[in-house]
Design an enzyme around this catalytic site. Structure first.
Site, PDB file in Angstrom:
ATOM      1  N   GLY A 246     109.791 -29.918  14.216  1.00 39.98           N
ATOM      2  CA  GLY A 246     110.499 -29.994  15.403  1.00 39.98           C
ATOM      3  C   GLY A 246     110.943 -31.509  15.847  1.00 39.98           C
ATOM      4  O   GLY A 246     110.803 -32.586  14.883  1.00 39.98           O
ATOM      5  N   SER A 247     110.914 -31.701  17.135  1.00 37.12           N
ATOM      6  CA  SER A 247     111.387 -33.133  17.388  1.00 37.12           C
ATOM      7  C   SER A 247     110.158 -34.019  17.476  1.00 37.12           C
ATOM      8  O   SER A 247     108.998 -33.710  17.234  1.00 37.12           O
ATOM      9  CB  SER A 247     112.010 -33.254  18.929  1.00 37.12           C
ATOM     10  OG  SER A 247     110.934 -32.872  19.881  1.00 37.12           O
ATOM     11  N   GLY A 251     106.357 -33.431  18.429  1.00 43.55           N
ATOM     12  CA  GLY A 251     105.329 -33.508  17.179  1.00 43.55           C
ATOM     13  C   GLY A 251     104.323 -34.627  17.453  1.00 43.55           C
ATOM     14  O   GLY A 251     103.200 -34.410  17.000  1.00 43.55           O
ATOM     15  N   GLU A 268     106.952 -32.269  10.364  1.00 43.87           N
ATOM     16  CA  GLU A 268     108.204 -32.389   9.827  1.00 43.87           C
ATOM     17  C   GLU A 268     109.255 -32.703  10.965  1.00 43.87           C
ATOM     18  O   GLU A 268     109.670 -31.610  11.566  1.00 43.87           O
ATOM     19  CB  GLU A 268     108.578 -30.860   9.139  1.00 43.87           C
ATOM     20  CG  GLU A 268     109.369 -30.925   8.047  1.00 43.87           C
ATOM     21  CD  GLU A 268     108.660 -31.936   6.963  1.00 43.87           C
ATOM     22  OE1 GLU A 268     109.168 -32.891   6.862  1.00 43.87           O
ATOM     23  OE2 GLU A 268     108.030 -31.129   6.207  1.00 43.87           O
ATOM     24  N   CYS A 302     117.466 -30.797  10.125  1.00 44.13           N
ATOM     25  CA  CYS A 302     116.688 -32.284  10.077  1.00 44.13           C
ATOM     26  C   CYS A 302     117.402 -33.096   9.152  1.00 44.13           C
ATOM     27  O   CYS A 302     117.301 -34.186   9.172  1.00 44.13           O
ATOM     28  CB  CYS A 302     115.296 -31.862   9.632  1.00 44.13           C
ATOM     29  SG  CYS A 302     114.440 -30.882  10.687  1.00 44.13           S
TER      30      CYS A 302
HETATM   31  C1  UN1 Z   1     115.327 -28.358   8.183  1.00 45.51           C
HETATM   32  O1  UN1 Z   1     116.288 -28.729   8.678  1.00 45.51           O
HETATM   33  O2  UN1 Z   1     114.278 -28.389   8.987  1.00 45.51           O
HETATM   34  O3  UN1 Z   1     117.457 -29.529   3.014  1.00 45.51           O
HETATM   35  C2  UN1 Z   1     115.213 -27.988   6.811  1.00 45.51           C
HETATM   36  C3  UN1 Z   1     118.220 -28.609   3.682  1.00 45.51           C
HETATM   37  C4  UN1 Z   1     117.518 -27.328   4.042  1.00 45.51           C
HETATM   38  C5  UN1 Z   1     116.186 -27.299   4.822  1.00 45.51           C
HETATM   39  C6  UN1 Z   1     116.360 -28.013   5.863  1.00 45.51           C
HETATM   40  N1  UN1 Z   1     117.204 -26.843   2.606  1.00 45.51           N
HETATM   41  O4  UN1 Z   1     119.011 -29.027   4.301  1.00 45.51           O
END
Ligand code: UN1
Length: 514
Positions: A246-247, A251, A268, A302
């Site tokens: 999350g953010s 986090g 993450e 992310c």
């Molecule tokens: C995410 O955005 O939390 O690498 C995971 C990627 C994907 C997973 C992203 N396989 O863009």
């Protein structure tokens, strides 16, 4: 031809979603109703898909106790046998891939291809976990003492918690849950309140397999807000590890709560990923890689590319070509083939998109393409035209992660400058360089280059495979999940020393005569 509503009903029936209105699973669906309903709206047209009852305090405790109890049984099953259960889970996911992918499309707004891709990511990690179940290895180390042996082994943790985000409503759970399962752990999942249905559907699939296999129900589900349920999980000593996606802001709160009880966490958090495009790049590959990174999942990964740092020698050509891509990109109904950019998750995401663009303009950025709401005929969803903004790396807004399709473009003169710009943000998840020059790519992947957890050459920042460890540095939180040896995070390490001699020699040559 079936009407869209009829099709949805049929999909829900195939995924056994019509009856369930509970967001709590601990070996069975809880029937307890709470006042707090979690409503799942489709970002495609704003329609209500379904609502689930959030987890009550009584159910919370029942669920954690269930997870502890099933751990005691599951941990006694040898790892390769656990792996054979995961093989069946992978198979069940293969069978449900189309339907689950469509549900992800409806609930998270991903294109059909990306929705299916997300389920494929679950299948991939299921396959990986099968192999891993026979490779949970330890070490034998040289002892300094005669007739002694030193070893290192990994033992399971117990129940672990997984708090996941809306943008990958299923696969990020599986990265954690499947690896933890072969390690011998049970898991408790709190999905995003924006995407509870994907979680419910997946629980249906995996719990049926566990039942058929006659093994404990090791996967549990609870729903509720991060402030309430998420914080409770983070403070709960019975939950040995919290894996949070999350953010950065949330986090940090989770991390503080977990560390207050000296628990383990995997964080993450946000990314602010950049691609460096050198004058030695293959232009077509660079354009495609950057466009996919910036536009896929409507910039809500992310790993989304948020900044592109372009050599001054090719800057004008690259930017012109990118402007063309942005002006032509198909934004719209993600269920339609040909759509590349679906909706943002909700109205608040659209507002954040708009606010970031006006902030960028205030700071001196120049909007080159997009940047407005997009009207899609017949759909009252959250669509925007992806924004391409010529900017300066020192602009504050370029150092923040806006979870939307905004790509800032910068110019660089030397590769050293490019790396300096690249590393000048607080986040450190994913990075790319596009170049055919060996010296440039080696520089970028060395300690002098990218400061991120994920470094790519001639491929974009988004779209990592499950086989590598996934995660990043700095504000991204330092966690690693998914492939490689990330499994070690779901176990505790023991250093074992065995004396098989007839004396008791002490380490460091210490004498102790009694
Ligand atoms: C995410 O955005 O939390 O690498 C995971 C990627 C994907 C997973 C992203 N396989 O863009």
């Amino acid at each position: 031809m079936a009407s869209p509503d009829r099709k949805r009903e049929e999909l829900f029936a195939r995924l056994s979603l019509e009856e369930i209105n509970s967001g709590t699973f601990y070996g069975r669906w809880s029937k307890q109703k709470t006042n707090a309903l979690i409503k799942s709206y489709s970002p495609i047209d704003g329609s209500l898909l379904a609502s689930v009852s959030s987890t009550s305090p009584v159910d919370y405790d029942k669920l954690v106790s269930h997870s502890e109890k099933s751990y005691k049984e599951w941990v006694e099953i040898p790892p390769p046998k656990r792996g054979s259960v995961m093989l069946k889970i992978g198979q069940a996911l293969r069978n449900a891939k189309e339907d689950l992918g469509m549900l992800v499309t409806l609930e998270a707004g991903k294109t059909i291809s990306e929705g299916k891709g997300e389920i494929q990511e679950m299948i991939d990690i299921a396959d990986f976990s099968v192999g891993l179940s026979r490779q949970l290895e330890g070490l034998v180390l040289a002892s300094e003492r005669p007739w002694h042996r030193m070893m290192e082994q990994y033992v399971p943790l117990g129940p672990i918690g997984i708090i996941s985000s809306f943008n990958f409503p299923s696969s990020v759970w599986s990265w954690n849950a499947f690896i933890a399962a072969v390690c011998g752990d049970t898991s408790i999942w709190k999905p995003s309140s924006k995407t509870p249905l994907a979680a419910v559907a997946i629980m249906n699939v995996v719990s049926s397999v566990l039942e058929e296999e006659g093994v404990p129900q090791i996967f549990s589900l609870m729903t509720g807000s991060g402030e309430e349920i998420g914080s409770k999980m983070a403070s709960d000593r019975r939950i040995k590890l919290i894996s949070f996606t999350g953010s950065v802001q949330s986090g940090k709160k989770v991390s503080l709560l977990v560390s207050e009880r000296l628990g383990k966490s995997i964080l993450e958090l946000g990314g602010n990923n950049a691609a460096v495009v050198s004058d030695h790049a293959d232009m077509e590959i660079a354009l495609k890689g950057v466009a996919f990174g910036a536009l896929a999942t409507a910039g809500q990964r992310c790993t989304s590319t948020r900044r592109v740092i372009v050599s001054d020698k090719i800057y004008d050509t690259f930017v012109k070509k990118m402007e063309k891509i942005y002006s032509e990109v198909s934004v719209g109904d993600p269920r339609k083939s040909g759509t590349l950019v679906g909706p943002l998750i909700d109205e608040s995401a659209v507002r954040k998109f708009e606010a970031a663009i006006s902030e960028a303009q205030k700071e001196g950025g120049r909007l080159l393409a997009g940047g407005t709401r997009a009207k899609i005929k017949g759909l009252d969803g959250y669509y925007v035209k992806p924004a391409l903004i010529e900017a300066r790396p020192d602009m504050e807004i370029c150092k923040t992660e806006t979870f939307a399709p905004i790509l800032y473009v910068f110019k660089y003169h030397t590769l050293e400058d490019a790396v300096q710009i690249h590393n000048s943000v607080p986040q450190g998840l994913s990075s790319s360089i596009f170049t055919k020059d060996l010296l440039e790519s080696e520089y970028f992947i060395s300690h002098r280059g990218s400061d991120c957890g994920i470094v790519n050459v001639n491929t974009g920042t988004a779209g990592a495979e499950i086989g590598g460890a996934f995660g990043g540095e700095k504000d991204t939180g330092g966690g690693r999940e998914s492939g490689s040896d990330a499994w070690k995070n779901y176990m505790r390490r023991q250093t074992i020393t065995i004396n098989y001699g007839k004396e008791l020699p002490l380490a460091q040559g210490v004498e102790f005569k009694i």
